[in-house]
Write an enzyme that holds these catalytic residues in place. Structure first.
Site, PDB file in Angstrom:
ATOM      1  N   THR A  77      -6.892 -32.698  16.591  1.00 47.76           N
ATOM      2  CA  THR A  77      -6.354 -31.688  15.670  1.00 47.76           C
ATOM      3  C   THR A  77      -7.233 -30.436  15.690  1.00 47.76           C
ATOM      4  O   THR A  77      -6.733 -29.307  15.806  1.00 47.76           O
ATOM      5  CB  THR A  77      -6.255 -32.257  14.241  1.00 47.76           C
ATOM      6  OG1 THR A  77      -5.485 -33.454  14.295  1.00 47.76           O
ATOM      7  CG2 THR A  77      -5.589 -31.280  13.299  1.00 47.76           C
ATOM      8  N   GLY A  83      -4.131 -41.755  10.670  1.00 48.81           N
ATOM      9  CA  GLY A  83      -5.087 -41.393   9.619  1.00 48.81           C
ATOM     10  C   GLY A  83      -4.750 -40.055   8.975  1.00 48.81           C
ATOM     11  O   GLY A  83      -3.882 -39.325   9.423  1.00 48.81           O
ATOM     12  N   ASP A  84      -5.436 -39.755   7.894  1.00 52.75           N
ATOM     13  CA  ASP A  84      -5.401 -38.440   7.252  1.00 52.75           C
ATOM     14  C   ASP A  84      -6.636 -38.426   6.357  1.00 52.75           C
ATOM     15  O   ASP A  84      -7.612 -39.145   6.638  1.00 52.75           O
ATOM     16  CB  ASP A  84      -4.093 -38.245   6.464  1.00 52.75           C
ATOM     17  CG  ASP A  84      -3.915 -36.803   5.981  1.00 52.75           C
ATOM     18  OD1 ASP A  84      -3.777 -35.909   6.818  1.00 52.75           O
ATOM     19  OD2 ASP A  84      -3.939 -36.567   4.747  1.00 52.75           O
ATOM     20  N   LYS A 126       6.669 -40.727  12.055  1.00 54.18           N
ATOM     21  CA  LYS A 126       5.308 -40.647  12.597  1.00 54.18           C
ATOM     22  C   LYS A 126       4.509 -39.704  11.726  1.00 54.18           C
ATOM     23  O   LYS A 126       4.825 -38.511  11.642  1.00 54.18           O
ATOM     24  CB  LYS A 126       5.376 -40.086  14.037  1.00 54.18           C
ATOM     25  CG  LYS A 126       4.020 -39.901  14.658  1.00 54.18           C
ATOM     26  CD  LYS A 126       3.514 -41.193  15.242  1.00 54.18           C
ATOM     27  CE  LYS A 126       2.031 -41.253  15.420  1.00 54.18           C
ATOM     28  NZ  LYS A 126       1.259 -41.667  14.241  1.00 54.18           N
ATOM     29  N   LYS A 174       5.251 -39.493   5.653  1.00 53.79           N
ATOM     30  CA  LYS A 174       3.855 -39.449   5.192  1.00 53.79           C
ATOM     31  C   LYS A 174       3.614 -40.655   4.303  1.00 53.79           C
ATOM     32  O   LYS A 174       4.564 -41.221   3.749  1.00 53.79           O
ATOM     33  CB  LYS A 174       3.582 -38.175   4.392  1.00 53.79           C
ATOM     34  CG  LYS A 174       2.106 -37.840   4.224  1.00 53.79           C
ATOM     35  CD  LYS A 174       1.501 -37.279   5.490  1.00 53.79           C
ATOM     36  CE  LYS A 174       0.021 -37.117   5.406  1.00 53.79           C
ATOM     37  NZ  LYS A 174      -0.544 -36.469   6.613  1.00 53.79           N
ATOM     38  N   ASN A 184     -12.899 -34.254   9.646  1.00 55.12           N
ATOM     39  CA  ASN A 184     -12.531 -34.384  11.054  1.00 55.12           C
ATOM     40  C   ASN A 184     -12.012 -33.065  11.638  1.00 55.12           C
ATOM     41  O   ASN A 184     -12.484 -32.594  12.670  1.00 55.12           O
ATOM     42  CB  ASN A 184     -11.468 -35.498  11.124  1.00 55.12           C
ATOM     43  CG  ASN A 184     -10.877 -35.650  12.494  1.00 55.12           C
ATOM     44  OD1 ASN A 184     -10.286 -34.725  13.022  1.00 55.12           O
ATOM     45  ND2 ASN A 184     -11.043 -36.804  13.091  1.00 55.12           N
ATOM     46  N   LYS A 215       6.891 -30.123  12.300  1.00 57.41           N
ATOM     47  CA  LYS A 215       5.703 -30.137  13.156  1.00 57.41           C
ATOM     48  C   LYS A 215       5.931 -31.053  14.358  1.00 57.41           C
ATOM     49  O   LYS A 215       5.687 -30.684  15.498  1.00 57.41           O
ATOM     50  CB  LYS A 215       4.501 -30.642  12.343  1.00 57.41           C
ATOM     51  CG  LYS A 215       3.221 -30.715  13.148  1.00 57.41           C
ATOM     52  CD  LYS A 215       2.100 -31.433  12.420  1.00 57.41           C
ATOM     53  CE  LYS A 215       1.760 -30.794  11.097  1.00 57.41           C
ATOM     54  NZ  LYS A 215       0.527 -31.339  10.497  1.00 57.41           N
ATOM     55  N   GLN A 221       6.044 -32.407   8.164  1.00 57.60           N
ATOM     56  CA  GLN A 221       5.773 -33.205   9.369  1.00 57.60           C
ATOM     57  C   GLN A 221       6.997 -33.286  10.281  1.00 57.60           C
ATOM     58  O   GLN A 221       6.861 -33.332  11.502  1.00 57.60           O
ATOM     59  CB  GLN A 221       5.335 -34.615   8.940  1.00 57.60           C
ATOM     60  CG  GLN A 221       4.727 -35.450  10.049  1.00 57.60           C
ATOM     61  CD  GLN A 221       3.253 -35.172  10.277  1.00 57.60           C
ATOM     62  OE1 GLN A 221       2.517 -34.989   9.315  1.00 57.60           O
ATOM     63  NE2 GLN A 221       2.829 -35.125  11.516  1.00 57.60           N
TER      64      GLN A 221
HETATM   65  P1  NAP Z   1     -11.211 -35.522   6.045  1.00 52.98           P
HETATM   66  O1  NAP Z   1     -11.955 -35.879   7.298  1.00 52.98           O
HETATM   67  O2  NAP Z   1     -11.038 -36.548   5.010  1.00 52.98           O
HETATM   68  O3  NAP Z   1     -11.924 -34.242   5.386  1.00 52.98           O
HETATM   69  C1  NAP Z   1     -11.397 -33.501   4.357  1.00 52.98           C
HETATM   70  C2  NAP Z   1     -12.533 -32.658   3.814  1.00 52.98           C
HETATM   71  O4  NAP Z   1     -11.997 -31.596   3.057  1.00 52.98           O
HETATM   72  C3  NAP Z   1     -13.474 -33.426   2.893  1.00 52.98           C
HETATM   73  O5  NAP Z   1     -14.774 -33.393   3.407  1.00 52.98           O
HETATM   74  C4  NAP Z   1     -13.394 -32.694   1.552  1.00 52.98           C
HETATM   75  O6  NAP Z   1     -14.633 -32.455   0.932  1.00 52.98           O
HETATM   76  C5  NAP Z   1     -12.860 -31.355   1.987  1.00 52.98           C
HETATM   77  N1  NAP Z   1     -12.148 -30.741   0.868  1.00 52.98           N
HETATM   78  C6  NAP Z   1     -11.133 -31.263   0.148  1.00 52.98           C
HETATM   79  N2  NAP Z   1     -10.741 -30.381  -0.780  1.00 52.98           N
HETATM   80  C7  NAP Z   1     -11.520 -29.289  -0.605  1.00 52.98           C
HETATM   81  C8  NAP Z   1     -11.607 -28.036  -1.245  1.00 52.98           C
HETATM   82  N3  NAP Z   1     -10.780 -27.703  -2.234  1.00 52.98           N
HETATM   83  N4  NAP Z   1     -12.542 -27.151  -0.802  1.00 52.98           N
HETATM   84  C9  NAP Z   1     -13.388 -27.461   0.202  1.00 52.98           C
HETATM   85  N5  NAP Z   1     -13.353 -28.645   0.824  1.00 52.98           N
HETATM   86  C10 NAP Z   1     -12.440 -29.531   0.437  1.00 52.98           C
HETATM   87  O7  NAP Z   1      -9.763 -34.970   6.420  1.00 52.98           O
HETATM   88  P2  NAP Z   1      -9.271 -34.346   7.769  1.00 52.98           P
HETATM   89  O8  NAP Z   1      -8.732 -35.428   8.628  1.00 52.98           O
HETATM   90  O9  NAP Z   1     -10.274 -33.406   8.322  1.00 52.98           O
HETATM   91  O10 NAP Z   1      -8.022 -33.522   7.254  1.00 52.98           O
HETATM   92  C11 NAP Z   1      -8.186 -32.261   6.609  1.00 52.98           C
HETATM   93  C12 NAP Z   1      -6.818 -31.665   6.374  1.00 52.98           C
HETATM   94  O11 NAP Z   1      -6.136 -31.490   7.618  1.00 52.98           O
HETATM   95  C13 NAP Z   1      -5.906 -32.524   5.511  1.00 52.98           C
HETATM   96  O12 NAP Z   1      -5.198 -31.685   4.635  1.00 52.98           O
HETATM   97  C14 NAP Z   1      -4.974 -33.172   6.505  1.00 52.98           C
HETATM   98  O13 NAP Z   1      -3.712 -33.454   5.946  1.00 52.98           O
HETATM   99  C15 NAP Z   1      -4.856 -32.103   7.555  1.00 52.98           C
HETATM  100  N6  NAP Z   1      -4.530 -32.626   8.884  1.00 52.98           N
HETATM  101  C16 NAP Z   1      -5.296 -33.596   9.444  1.00 52.98           C
HETATM  102  C17 NAP Z   1      -4.976 -34.077  10.694  1.00 52.98           C
HETATM  103  C18 NAP Z   1      -5.824 -35.101  11.385  1.00 52.98           C
HETATM  104  O14 NAP Z   1      -5.537 -35.421  12.549  1.00 52.98           O
HETATM  105  N7  NAP Z   1      -6.889 -35.588  10.778  1.00 52.98           N
HETATM  106  C19 NAP Z   1      -3.861 -33.579  11.372  1.00 52.98           C
HETATM  107  C20 NAP Z   1      -3.101 -32.553  10.786  1.00 52.98           C
HETATM  108  C21 NAP Z   1      -3.452 -32.093   9.531  1.00 52.98           C
HETATM  109  P3  NAP Z   1     -15.392 -33.548   0.042  1.00 52.98           P
HETATM  110  O15 NAP Z   1     -16.146 -34.352   1.068  1.00 52.98           O
HETATM  111  O16 NAP Z   1     -16.258 -32.763  -0.872  1.00 52.98           O
HETATM  112  O17 NAP Z   1     -14.324 -34.329  -0.679  1.00 52.98           O
END
Ligand code: NAP
Length: 447
Positions: free
Chosen positions: A212, A168-169, A93, A129, A243, A117, A114
């Protein structure tokens, strides 16, 4: 008797040799190995069964070609992966990430994290993943849809509700999940919960999108409560604009905190007196539109600083929510100088090794992603059981379940990580997750 460093080294040497070109994966393994060697002393059967070695060799690595056609009619070729790390306590998952930085090292590191977690959530979920080196930046909606369909053409052979359940991610939001699930359903001729993060009209759970970020804040509240504190009036620096970042910011504001930053790869938005909901909605809309955050309307009271990091701002709480290793040694020094007392990871493995050392030395309360950002996968787990039963809970019921799960994760990490008046959440989370998975692996015998 070998000392702890020798013992850790004896585990790591062969793992390093086998994975020498995978720095992110090795970084994640080393961090866990340092914490769990003490558990291996208490449970000799874990060592005898080579649990750590088995977990560092994923059950399966699937790599495939993704061929699709862009709007100009040109054929494009990308690479896709699914890493199935361990199904010791439940189906694989984990999310799917579409980003040019995706490679095997990153996916193996994320899959390894993961596993622990998912174990910490208390739900029957294994770990893995997946993703692709596809860059959706500047691509039209129909191009991204065609890519998702081409990606699923192969992935569908390797997933299923009791086998492997992706979500998603980065760059895989509810829109992409809809296209991926639509393609899966069409190919299999079946409607079942093989993907989570679905829309609520077609088998999704209430609050999965928010889970999250909201769960991160519930975890922070549990950490603060340990010290008799709460969020009210506290300055919180958040990185990212996706997100996790925007939902963490939203919930922090609802709980009375002052969110002083959000950011993206172009720079940081500053709000010294705290952002309002309208500012967070504007950032969310920019992300949705695929645009940067460089020109906030004056009414929002935000200032944009190109190339700046959120960690340069004074804040008592830091919530990194963008991507791995975003807090360097220098950023950690800025946070310490700015009076930061708590860091909780919305993304995964955000501290470089140097930063992690500095944070520990400074006595900052630090919660690793495998504990603090587990709310998303926890609600995904709830989505799986709702799909299986065909009965769906209300938003209020899921929110209350999420609060409960985050408090339980905090409790599990705190019990294992308590060290006098301090709690080492990283150690606690690693040990609690590892112990559960290790017991299952030992029960299965040598297989
Ligand atoms: P997302 O909606 O795609 O957003 C990621 C954002 O991070 C993008 O807007 C990107 O900016 C920004 N970013 C990437 N590199 C960066 C940097 N070096 N400095 C500043 N901003 C940066 O992704 P998300 O779902 O929020 O996930 C964010 C992180 O949380 C990921 O690492 C993911 O693995 C982790 N996570 C997510 C979930 C979930 O449920 N979504 C759960 C657990 C962990 P730009 O727009 O400029 O590219």
């Amino acid at each position: 008797m070998p000392d702890r460093d020798d013992l850790v080294e004896s585990y790591l040497a062969p793992i390093r040799a086998r994975n020498s070109d995978e720095p992110e994966f090795l970084q994640a393994v080393e961090e866990v190995a340092r914490d769990v060697v003490t558990v291996e002393k208490q449970h000799p059967e874990f060592a005898r069964n080579k649990v750590l070695e088995r977990l560092t060799e994923p059950d399966r690595l699937i790599r495939f070609r993704v061929v699709w056609q862009d709007d100009a009619g040109e054929v494009q070729v990308n690479r896709g992966w699914r890493v199935q790390t361990s199904n010791a306590i439940g189906p694989y998952k984990a999310g799917l990430r579409f980003h040019p930085s995706v490679n095997l090292s990153v996916l193996k590191f994320l899959g390894f994290e993961q596993v622990f977690k998912n174990a910490l959530t208390g739900l029957p979920l294994g770990g893995g993943k997946g993703g692709a080196d596809f860059d959706p930046t500047g691509r039209s909606e129909s191009e991204v849809m065609r890519f998702c369909q081409a990606f699923m053409l192969e992935l569908a052979h390797h997933i299923g509700p009791d086998h492997d359940v992706p979500a998603g991610d980065i760059n895989v939001s509810p829109r992409e999940i809809g296209w991926l699930f639509g393609a899966y359903k069409k190919m299999q001729g079946r409607f079942h919960g093989a993907i989570t993060g679905k829309g609520t009209a077609f088998g999704g759970s209430e609050l999965r999108v928010e889970a999250t970020g909201y769960g991160l804040i519930y975890f922070v509240q549990a950490m603060l409560a340990e010290r008799g504190r709460d969020l009210s009036g506290r300055r919180v620096a958040v990185s990212g604009k996706g997100n996790v970042a925007t939902h963490a910011a939203e919930k922090a504001v609802q709980e009375g905190a002052r969110v002083v930053t959000l950011s993206d790869t172009s720079g940081t938005l500053l709000a010294p007196d705290g952002m309002g909901q309208e500012a967070i909605d504007w950032v969310r809309e920019r992300k949705r539109a695929g645009e940067d955050i460089a020109d906030p309307p004056g009414r929002l009271g935000l200032t944009f600083r190109e190339g700046a990091l959120p960690w340069e701002q004074e804040a008592e709480i830091a919530l990194p929510c963008a991507t791995q290793n975003e807090i360097s040694g220098e950023a950690a020094r800025s946070l310490i100088d700015g009076g930061c007392g708590l860091i909780a990871e919305g993304a995964n493995m955000l501290l470089t090794a140097e930063a992690a050392g500095l944070v520990q030395e400074a006595g900052i309360d630090y919660a690793p992603g495998k504990a603090a950002n587990a709310g998303g996968v926890a609600v995904s787990g709830l989505e799986m059981s709702q799909d299986a039963k065909g009965r769906f809970a209300s938003g209020a019921e899921i929110d209350s379940a999420l609060r409960g799960i985050m408090a339980e994760i905090h409790g599990r990490a705190a019990i294992e990580g308590r060290d006098g008046a301090r709690i080492d959440y990283r150690r606690g989370a690693n040990i609690a997750g590892y112990r559960k998975v290790a017991r299952a692996i030992c029960a299965f015998g040598v297989i």
